[in-house]
Write a protein that holds these residues in place. Structure first.
Motif, PDB file in Angstrom:
ATOM      1  N   UNK A  15       0.878  -1.065  -0.040  1.00 44.31           N
ATOM      2  CA  UNK A  15       0.142   0.069  -0.096  1.00 44.31           C
ATOM      3  C   UNK A  15       0.803   1.120  -0.069  1.00 44.31           C
ATOM      4  N   UNK A  16       0.262   2.232  -0.366  1.00 47.29           N
ATOM      5  CA  UNK A  16       0.886   3.659  -0.389  1.00 47.29           C
ATOM      6  C   UNK A  16      -0.094   4.352   0.455  1.00 47.29           C
ATOM      7  N   UNK A  17       0.384   5.352   1.578  1.00 51.23           N
ATOM      8  CA  UNK A  17      -0.446   5.904   2.464  1.00 51.23           C
ATOM      9  C   UNK A  17      -0.108   7.323   2.222  1.00 51.23           C
ATOM     10  N   UNK A  18      -1.109   8.482   2.653  1.00 45.82           N
ATOM     11  CA  UNK A  18      -1.011   9.673   2.556  1.00 45.82           C
ATOM     12  C   UNK A  18      -1.213  10.449   4.051  1.00 45.82           C
ATOM     13  N   UNK A  19      -0.242  11.547   4.209  1.00 42.51           N
ATOM     14  CA  UNK A  19      -0.273  11.962   5.501  1.00 42.51           C
ATOM     15  C   UNK A  19       0.031  13.439   5.370  1.00 42.51           C
ATOM     16  N   UNK A  20      -0.990  14.070   6.401  1.00 38.69           N
ATOM     17  CA  UNK A  20      -0.976  15.541   6.454  1.00 38.69           C
ATOM     18  C   UNK A  20       0.312  16.262   7.162  1.00 38.69           C
ATOM     19  N   UNK A  21       0.898  17.253   6.505  1.00 39.99           N
ATOM     20  CA  UNK A  21       2.204  17.790   7.034  1.00 39.99           C
ATOM     21  C   UNK A  21       2.085  19.069   7.493  1.00 39.99           C
ATOM     22  N   UNK A  22       0.855  19.766   7.542  1.00 39.89           N
ATOM     23  CA  UNK A  22       0.535  20.990   8.076  1.00 39.89           C
ATOM     24  C   UNK A  22       0.031  20.857   9.313  1.00 39.89           C
ATOM     25  N   UNK A  23      -0.744  19.926   9.661  1.00 38.05           N
ATOM     26  CA  UNK A  23      -1.094  19.977  10.971  1.00 38.05           C
ATOM     27  C   UNK A  23      -0.314  19.713  12.124  1.00 38.05           C
ATOM     28  N   UNK A  24      -0.737  20.024  13.337  1.00 35.97           N
ATOM     29  CA  UNK A  24       0.118  19.844  14.595  1.00 35.97           C
ATOM     30  C   UNK A  24       0.576  18.249  14.630  1.00 35.97           C
ATOM     31  N   UNK A  25      -0.609  17.402  14.536  1.00 31.28           N
ATOM     32  CA  UNK A  25      -0.451  15.901  14.375  1.00 31.28           C
ATOM     33  C   UNK A  25      -0.698  15.617  13.104  1.00 31.28           C
ATOM     34  N   UNK A  26       0.261  14.425  12.686  1.00 27.70           N
ATOM     35  CA  UNK A  26       0.401  13.934  11.655  1.00 27.70           C
ATOM     36  C   UNK A  26      -0.620  13.032  11.269  1.00 27.70           C
ATOM     37  N   UNK A  27      -1.657  13.271  10.375  1.00 24.23           N
ATOM     38  CA  UNK A  27      -2.783  12.200  10.190  1.00 24.23           C
ATOM     39  C   UNK A  27      -2.688  11.463   9.180  1.00 24.23           C
ATOM     40  N   UNK A  28      -3.135  10.334   9.101  1.00 20.99           N
ATOM     41  CA  UNK A  28      -3.255   9.503   7.642  1.00 20.99           C
ATOM     42  C   UNK A  28      -4.519  10.094   7.247  1.00 20.99           C
TER      43      UNK A  28
END
Length: 445
Positions: free
Chosen positions: A53-66
């Motif tokens: 799988x590939x996964x996408x993660x947020x970089x702009x939020x305080x906590x990194x979200x999948x």
């Protein structure tokens, strides 16, 4: 940051720089993280894993979200890329897939390669791929008008000629964009290919090649011969006129792309070269010899060696005056690019680090342990060296320290003169000769 000078771990043994450790949750990867890439705006990190799988993660939020998992490949992910609102993945199942970032839907599967995908590049109009099947290919990025039964027409070029698997690829856009030639696909929108567009490939057959993209046959233009082992990593200068190649033969070669003439061979590493990055006039390399190095590309001289690694330097990234490295000894490190001083060691992974990315004061690392870690990478220039390296130079004799200080001073003086020469647009052959005399004098000392 007050405990920085005394130790780099908390009472429970965690690094004081570790912001997050993303692993072992249902939303996390369930296998080695092999690769990663940032979206064009830097708001998204894409990771590819051994779990298919590939996964996408947020970089702009305080906590990194999948933000989503991209599921559909039948073997492990080898490379990832992004363009606009799309993610592109390459896999050991010999296919490439294009995904919608918002819905996580697979929009198209590119089939044609006969072995695992090595690398992919997205330009907006095209996807370029290399494979262990000894070929590289060019594909239409927009496949919406192909229609059912015409999926094979997504591949518009096959670059054949290497005698071994193809590893790195680089697309060099034509310098002169004044006149366009257009390649018409009967069942697709017109796509624009500029005369002079080149594809560069490196192979296990010990050569690199340049290919004409505007030729319908994808013909080979030049073959770069000289390495005695596979060409496993490549880079170009920012003008796209100079090619740098390296690999297990321990050398970095500098080539004129237009002629395939080797202008210089840089030697200094004593084991395989694993990764490279070019930043203006400097080239940074990482090696299985446990070091990273900085080279002045104009002269081919190594001006900095980044030490303290205990295993192969697998990946590196240079940003904001810092050299970040990921190593087989499970640590990531941050070095001052100019002085070579180790500023931070990022401890926490349980296996080798395969990939890393840096953005806005955060360092992301992916490892064989299947964990994505996020580290504090702010204000590194203000850090003293880690405690365990402060006395690293005590074994040097006073005359050795003086030698290196004097060499560093002269190299910096040369850099200043070269900057002035470039600004005045004058020939600096005299500077080169002076540089060589100065190094000879240092050797005599």
């Amino acid at each position: 940051m007050g405990c920085r000078g005394s130790k780099e771990t908390t009472q429970d043994g965690r690094s004081i720089y570790e912001r997050e450790s993303l692993g072992k949750r249902p939303t996390d990867h369930d296998g080695s993280i092999n690769c990663m890439a940032l979206s064009e705006d830097g708001s998204l990190l894409i990771t590819g894993s051994e779990d298919c799988t590939a996964r996408m993660w947020s970089t702009k939020t305080d906590d990194t979200e999948c933000l989503g998992a991209l599921e559909g490949h039948t073997s492990y992910i080898t490379c990832v890329a992004s363009c606009d609102t799309f993610v592109v993945t390459g896999s050991a199942d010999s296919t490439i897939k294009k995904w919608d970032m918002t819905s996580c839907d697979c929009l198209f599967t590119y089939e044609g390669h006969e072995s695992r995908i090595s690398r992919i590049i997205c330009t907006g109009e095209f996807i370029f791929s290399s494979s262990y099947d000894k070929t590289a290919r060019a594909w239409l990025f927009d496949t919406s008008d192909l229609g059912d039964g015409n999926e094979s027409k997504a591949c518009i070029r096959v670059f054949k000629g290497h005698r071994g698997g193809v590893y790195p690829i680089i697309f060099v856009a034509a310098q002169d964009q004044g006149s366009d030639s257009e390649v018409d696909d009967a069942d697709a929108d017109m796509v624009t290919i500029h005369p002079g567009d080149l594809l560069l490939t490196g192979s296990v057959d010990k050569t690199a090649k340049s290919w004409s993209f505007d030729s319908e046959t994808g013909s080979s233009l030049r073959t770069f011969r000289g390495h005695t082992a596979p060409v496993s990593c490549m880079a170009t200068d920012r003008d796209g006129t100079v090619l740098f190649t390296a690999g297990p033969d321990r050398t970095i070669k500098i080539w004129e792309i237009s002629s395939a003439i080797c202008k210089q061979t840089m030697e200094g590493h004593n084991q395989s070269i694993v990764c490279m990055q070019v930043v203006n006039k400097l080239l940074y390399s990482g090696s299985a010899d446990t070091t990273a190095r900085c080279w002045v590309t104009e002269f081919g001289d190594c001006t900095r060696t980044y030490k303290s690694h205990k295993h192969s330097v697998i990946c590196l990234k240079v940003a904001d005056g810092v050299v970040f490295t990921g190593c087989g000894d499970t640590l990531a490190r941050a070095f001052d690019a100019k002085s070579g001083a180790l500023k931070r060691s990022y401890m926490g992974h349980e296996a080798a680090i395969n990939c890393l990315q840096y953005i806005e004061g955060k360092l992301y690392t992916g490892s064989n342990d299947g964990v994505l870690k996020v580290w504090d990478a702010k204000n590194i220039a203000d850090d003293p060296p880690p405690e365990d390296t402060q006395n690293e130079d005590e074994d040097e004799q006073p005359e050795e320290r003086g030698y290196y200080r004097e060499q560093d001073k002269r190299l910096k003086d040369l850099e200043r003169r070269l900057d002035g020469a470039n600004q005045d647009n004058i020939n600096h052959d005299d500077d080169i000769k002076a540089y060589e005399r100065e190094l000879a004098a240092l050797d005599d000392d």
